[in-house]
Design a protein around this motif. Structure first.
Motif, PDB file in Angstrom:
ATOM      1  N   LEU A 126      -0.746  -2.757  -0.031  1.00 52.09           N
ATOM      2  CA  LEU A 126       0.172  -1.523   0.359  1.00 52.09           C
ATOM      3  C   LEU A 126      -0.667  -0.067   0.235  1.00 52.09           C
ATOM      4  O   LEU A 126      -0.779   0.580   1.061  1.00 52.09           O
ATOM      5  CB  LEU A 126       1.428  -1.603  -0.194  1.00 52.09           C
ATOM      6  CG  LEU A 126       2.330  -0.364   0.175  1.00 52.09           C
ATOM      7  CD1 LEU A 126       2.737  -0.391   1.584  1.00 52.09           C
ATOM      8  CD2 LEU A 126       3.639  -0.451  -0.828  1.00 52.09           C
ATOM      9  N   SER A 127      -1.048  -0.223  -0.913  1.00 51.55           N
ATOM     10  CA  SER A 127      -1.915   1.154  -1.402  1.00 51.55           C
ATOM     11  C   SER A 127      -2.920   1.483  -0.382  1.00 51.55           C
ATOM     12  O   SER A 127      -3.475   2.736   0.294  1.00 51.55           O
ATOM     13  CB  SER A 127      -2.524   1.070  -2.589  1.00 51.55           C
ATOM     14  OG  SER A 127      -3.123   2.298  -2.887  1.00 51.55           O
ATOM     15  N   GLN A 128      -3.825   0.134   0.192  1.00 55.36           N
ATOM     16  CA  GLN A 128      -5.027   0.576   1.182  1.00 55.36           C
ATOM     17  C   GLN A 128      -4.443   0.857   2.401  1.00 55.36           C
ATOM     18  O   GLN A 128      -5.069   1.521   3.013  1.00 55.36           O
ATOM     19  CB  GLN A 128      -5.703  -0.827   1.081  1.00 55.36           C
ATOM     20  CG  GLN A 128      -6.520  -0.963  -0.097  1.00 55.36           C
ATOM     21  CD  GLN A 128      -7.400  -2.472  -0.349  1.00 55.36           C
ATOM     22  OE1 GLN A 128      -6.898  -3.208   0.522  1.00 55.36           O
ATOM     23  NE2 GLN A 128      -7.960  -2.683  -1.315  1.00 55.36           N
ATOM     24  N   ALA A 129      -3.349   0.166   2.882  1.00 54.01           N
ATOM     25  CA  ALA A 129      -2.777   0.535   4.144  1.00 54.01           C
ATOM     26  C   ALA A 129      -2.193   1.894   4.390  1.00 54.01           C
ATOM     27  O   ALA A 129      -2.410   2.830   5.155  1.00 54.01           O
ATOM     28  CB  ALA A 129      -1.690  -0.643   4.329  1.00 54.01           C
ATOM     29  N   GLU A 130      -1.620   2.575   3.113  1.00 53.88           N
ATOM     30  CA  GLU A 130      -1.220   4.019   2.891  1.00 53.88           C
ATOM     31  C   GLU A 130      -2.174   4.803   3.103  1.00 53.88           C
ATOM     32  O   GLU A 130      -2.170   5.872   3.735  1.00 53.88           O
ATOM     33  CB  GLU A 130      -0.274   3.955   1.656  1.00 53.88           C
ATOM     34  CG  GLU A 130       1.073   3.493   1.774  1.00 53.88           C
ATOM     35  CD  GLU A 130       1.900   3.410   0.716  1.00 53.88           C
ATOM     36  OE1 GLU A 130       1.265   3.511  -0.604  1.00 53.88           O
ATOM     37  OE2 GLU A 130       2.999   3.348   0.570  1.00 53.88           O
ATOM     38  N   ALA A 131      -3.143   4.454   2.373  1.00 56.08           N
ATOM     39  CA  ALA A 131      -4.496   5.352   2.360  1.00 56.08           C
ATOM     40  C   ALA A 131      -4.994   5.435   3.728  1.00 56.08           C
ATOM     41  O   ALA A 131      -5.803   6.559   4.107  1.00 56.08           O
ATOM     42  CB  ALA A 131      -5.600   4.741   1.337  1.00 56.08           C
ATOM     43  N   GLU A 132      -5.356   4.119   4.484  1.00 57.53           N
ATOM     44  CA  GLU A 132      -5.713   4.230   5.848  1.00 57.53           C
ATOM     45  C   GLU A 132      -4.906   5.183   6.526  1.00 57.53           C
ATOM     46  O   GLU A 132      -5.273   5.801   7.529  1.00 57.53           O
ATOM     47  CB  GLU A 132      -5.744   2.751   6.287  1.00 57.53           C
ATOM     48  CG  GLU A 132      -6.137   2.853   7.888  1.00 57.53           C
ATOM     49  CD  GLU A 132      -7.502   3.192   8.191  1.00 57.53           C
ATOM     50  OE1 GLU A 132      -7.887   3.271   9.259  1.00 57.53           O
ATOM     51  OE2 GLU A 132      -8.411   3.338   7.093  1.00 57.53           O
ATOM     52  N   LEU A 133      -3.557   4.879   6.413  1.00 59.83           N
ATOM     53  CA  LEU A 133      -2.589   5.707   7.398  1.00 59.83           C
ATOM     54  C   LEU A 133      -2.508   7.227   6.963  1.00 59.83           C
ATOM     55  O   LEU A 133      -2.660   7.876   7.869  1.00 59.83           O
ATOM     56  CB  LEU A 133      -1.155   5.263   7.147  1.00 59.83           C
ATOM     57  CG  LEU A 133       0.096   6.119   7.849  1.00 59.83           C
ATOM     58  CD1 LEU A 133      -0.069   5.951   9.062  1.00 59.83           C
ATOM     59  CD2 LEU A 133       1.513   5.745   7.223  1.00 59.83           C
ATOM     60  N   GLU A 134      -2.912   7.608   5.808  1.00 61.60           N
ATOM     61  CA  GLU A 134      -3.036   9.139   5.445  1.00 61.60           C
ATOM     62  C   GLU A 134      -4.332   9.404   6.238  1.00 61.60           C
ATOM     63  O   GLU A 134      -4.489  10.762   6.592  1.00 61.60           O
ATOM     64  CB  GLU A 134      -3.163   8.986   3.929  1.00 61.60           C
ATOM     65  CG  GLU A 134      -3.057  10.772   3.605  1.00 61.60           C
ATOM     66  CD  GLU A 134      -1.863  11.321   3.921  1.00 61.60           C
ATOM     67  OE1 GLU A 134      -2.043  12.597   4.068  1.00 61.60           O
ATOM     68  OE2 GLU A 134      -0.976  10.959   4.120  1.00 61.60           O
ATOM     69  N   ARG A 135      -5.321   8.780   6.057  1.00 60.21           N
ATOM     70  CA  ARG A 135      -6.487   9.042   6.346  1.00 60.21           C
ATOM     71  C   ARG A 135      -6.448   9.496   7.999  1.00 60.21           C
ATOM     72  O   ARG A 135      -6.962  10.433   8.619  1.00 60.21           O
ATOM     73  CB  ARG A 135      -7.688   8.170   6.344  1.00 60.21           C
ATOM     74  CG  ARG A 135      -9.008   8.567   6.487  1.00 60.21           C
ATOM     75  CD  ARG A 135     -10.180   7.332   6.332  1.00 60.21           C
ATOM     76  NE  ARG A 135      -9.990   6.382   7.279  1.00 60.21           N
ATOM     77  CZ  ARG A 135     -10.371   6.159   8.481  1.00 60.21           C
ATOM     78  NH1 ARG A 135     -10.955   6.891   9.011  1.00 60.21           N
ATOM     79  NH2 ARG A 135     -10.348   4.920   9.215  1.00 60.21           N
ATOM     80  N   LEU A 136      -5.927   8.687   8.891  1.00 55.24           N
ATOM     81  CA  LEU A 136      -5.665   8.593  10.244  1.00 55.24           C
ATOM     82  C   LEU A 136      -4.729   9.847  10.630  1.00 55.24           C
ATOM     83  O   LEU A 136      -5.109  10.656  11.615  1.00 55.24           O
ATOM     84  CB  LEU A 136      -4.943   7.542  10.707  1.00 55.24           C
ATOM     85  CG  LEU A 136      -6.029   6.016  10.589  1.00 55.24           C
ATOM     86  CD1 LEU A 136      -5.071   4.867  11.247  1.00 55.24           C
ATOM     87  CD2 LEU A 136      -7.008   6.305  11.621  1.00 55.24           C
ATOM     88  N   ARG A 137      -3.532  10.112   9.834  1.00 58.56           N
ATOM     89  CA  ARG A 137      -2.754  11.298  10.087  1.00 58.56           C
ATOM     90  C   ARG A 137      -3.676  12.583   9.920  1.00 58.56           C
ATOM     91  O   ARG A 137      -3.400  13.446  10.710  1.00 58.56           O
ATOM     92  CB  ARG A 137      -1.504  11.295   8.941  1.00 58.56           C
ATOM     93  CG  ARG A 137      -0.435  10.383   9.394  1.00 58.56           C
ATOM     94  CD  ARG A 137       0.461  10.239   8.622  1.00 58.56           C
ATOM     95  NE  ARG A 137       1.595   9.500   8.758  1.00 58.56           N
ATOM     96  CZ  ARG A 137       2.690   8.921   7.988  1.00 58.56           C
ATOM     97  NH1 ARG A 137       2.517   9.252   6.981  1.00 58.56           N
ATOM     98  NH2 ARG A 137       3.573   8.240   8.511  1.00 58.56           N
ATOM     99  N   ILE A 138      -4.355  12.606   8.719  1.00 56.97           N
ATOM    100  CA  ILE A 138      -5.220  13.829   8.463  1.00 56.97           C
ATOM    101  C   ILE A 138      -6.267  14.065   9.806  1.00 56.97           C
ATOM    102  O   ILE A 138      -6.358  15.017  10.238  1.00 56.97           O
ATOM    103  CB  ILE A 138      -6.145  13.534   7.160  1.00 56.97           C
ATOM    104  CG1 ILE A 138      -4.991  13.843   6.025  1.00 56.97           C
ATOM    105  CG2 ILE A 138      -6.918  14.613   7.271  1.00 56.97           C
ATOM    106  CD1 ILE A 138      -5.580  13.399   4.689  1.00 56.97           C
ATOM    107  N   GLY A 139      -6.692  12.878  10.123  1.00 59.84           N
ATOM    108  CA  GLY A 139      -7.926  12.923  11.192  1.00 59.84           C
ATOM    109  C   GLY A 139      -7.293  13.359  12.634  1.00 59.84           C
ATOM    110  O   GLY A 139      -7.613  14.489  13.335  1.00 59.84           O
ATOM    111  N   ARG A 140      -5.734  12.889  12.926  1.00 58.10           N
ATOM    112  CA  ARG A 140      -5.203  13.591  14.097  1.00 58.10           C
ATOM    113  C   ARG A 140      -4.934  14.956  13.955  1.00 58.10           C
ATOM    114  O   ARG A 140      -4.930  15.842  14.928  1.00 58.10           O
ATOM    115  CB  ARG A 140      -4.064  12.520  14.260  1.00 58.10           C
ATOM    116  CG  ARG A 140      -3.082  13.074  15.242  1.00 58.10           C
ATOM    117  CD  ARG A 140      -1.949  12.165  15.688  1.00 58.10           C
ATOM    118  NE  ARG A 140      -1.160  11.601  14.483  1.00 58.10           N
ATOM    119  CZ  ARG A 140      -0.298  12.007  13.888  1.00 58.10           C
ATOM    120  NH1 ARG A 140      -0.106  13.439  14.096  1.00 58.10           N
ATOM    121  NH2 ARG A 140       0.204  11.683  12.919  1.00 58.10           N
ATOM    122  N   GLN A 141      -4.339  15.280  12.696  1.00 51.65           N
ATOM    123  CA  GLN A 141      -4.015  16.818  12.287  1.00 51.65           C
ATOM    124  C   GLN A 141      -5.537  17.627  12.811  1.00 51.65           C
ATOM    125  O   GLN A 141      -5.242  18.786  13.246  1.00 51.65           O
ATOM    126  CB  GLN A 141      -3.385  17.053  10.992  1.00 51.65           C
ATOM    127  CG  GLN A 141      -2.971  18.325  10.690  1.00 51.65           C
ATOM    128  CD  GLN A 141      -2.603  18.409   9.090  1.00 51.65           C
ATOM    129  OE1 GLN A 141      -2.675  17.370   8.186  1.00 51.65           O
ATOM    130  NE2 GLN A 141      -2.091  19.591   8.864  1.00 51.65           N
TER     131      GLN A 141
END
Length: 166
Positions: free
Chosen positions: A33-48
């Motif tokens: 879960l922590s790794q998936a959340e980190a990946e999601l956060e990375r993608l959100r930041i990239g999109r932003q």
């Protein structure tokens, strides 16, 4: 009467074993879960970042976008803490203080630790929010070469990393 107590003890032992198996599964899932959340956060930041860059390209002339240093993060008004890759900057001083504290606690322990152990040693408490935040920091330190994860859910200093500045 003895056989009933023996059967009850056997059932109790089986239940304890099942609880331990479930706890191990929870630890594995929490790490995933922590790794998936980190990946999601990375993608959100990239999109932003991409959205901001595209918006800058269509800004009306004469109106400059705010400087990156002036932009505040969405987390409690604080700026994001950057954690450099160890290969880019092996100097411990380049890490934010909270990350240096984690490395120092790991050096003091001299063994691999769980996030809850680090929270205890740093006086952060053992509530889920604190341990999950710590797990995120630890995974970031692993990703950037400062720590290693010798087994799921446990963390230690990477070879050659000192937890304290000389």
């Amino acid at each position: 009467m003895g056989s009933v107590l023996e059967r009850l003890a056997a059932r109790e032992q089986a239940a304890s074993g099942r609880i331990e198996e479930i706890r191990e599964q929870i630890a594995v899932l929490a790490c995933e879960l922590s790794q998936a959340e980190a990946e999601l956060e990375r993608l959100r930041i990239g999109r932003q970042v991409l959205t901001e860059m595209l918006a800058e390209d269509v800004e009306p002339a004469g109106i400059a976008p705010p400087a990156p240093a002036a932009r505040a993060s969405k987390r409690d008004g604080r700026r994001w803490q950057t954690v450099p890759h160890r290969s880019d900057d092996p100097d411990l001083a380049s890490l934010p203080q909270s990350y240096r504290d984690v490395l120092e606690a790991m050096e003091d322990a001299d063994q691999s630790l769980r996030s809850v152990d680090l929270c205890r040693s740093l006086g952060l408490g053992v509530k889920a929010a604190a341990t999950e935040a710590m797990r995120g920091k630890l995974n970031r330190l692993v990703e950037r070469g400062w720590c290693v994860s010798p087994e799921t859910g446990r963390y230690a200093l990477a070879p050659g990393v000192a937890g304290r500045m000389p």
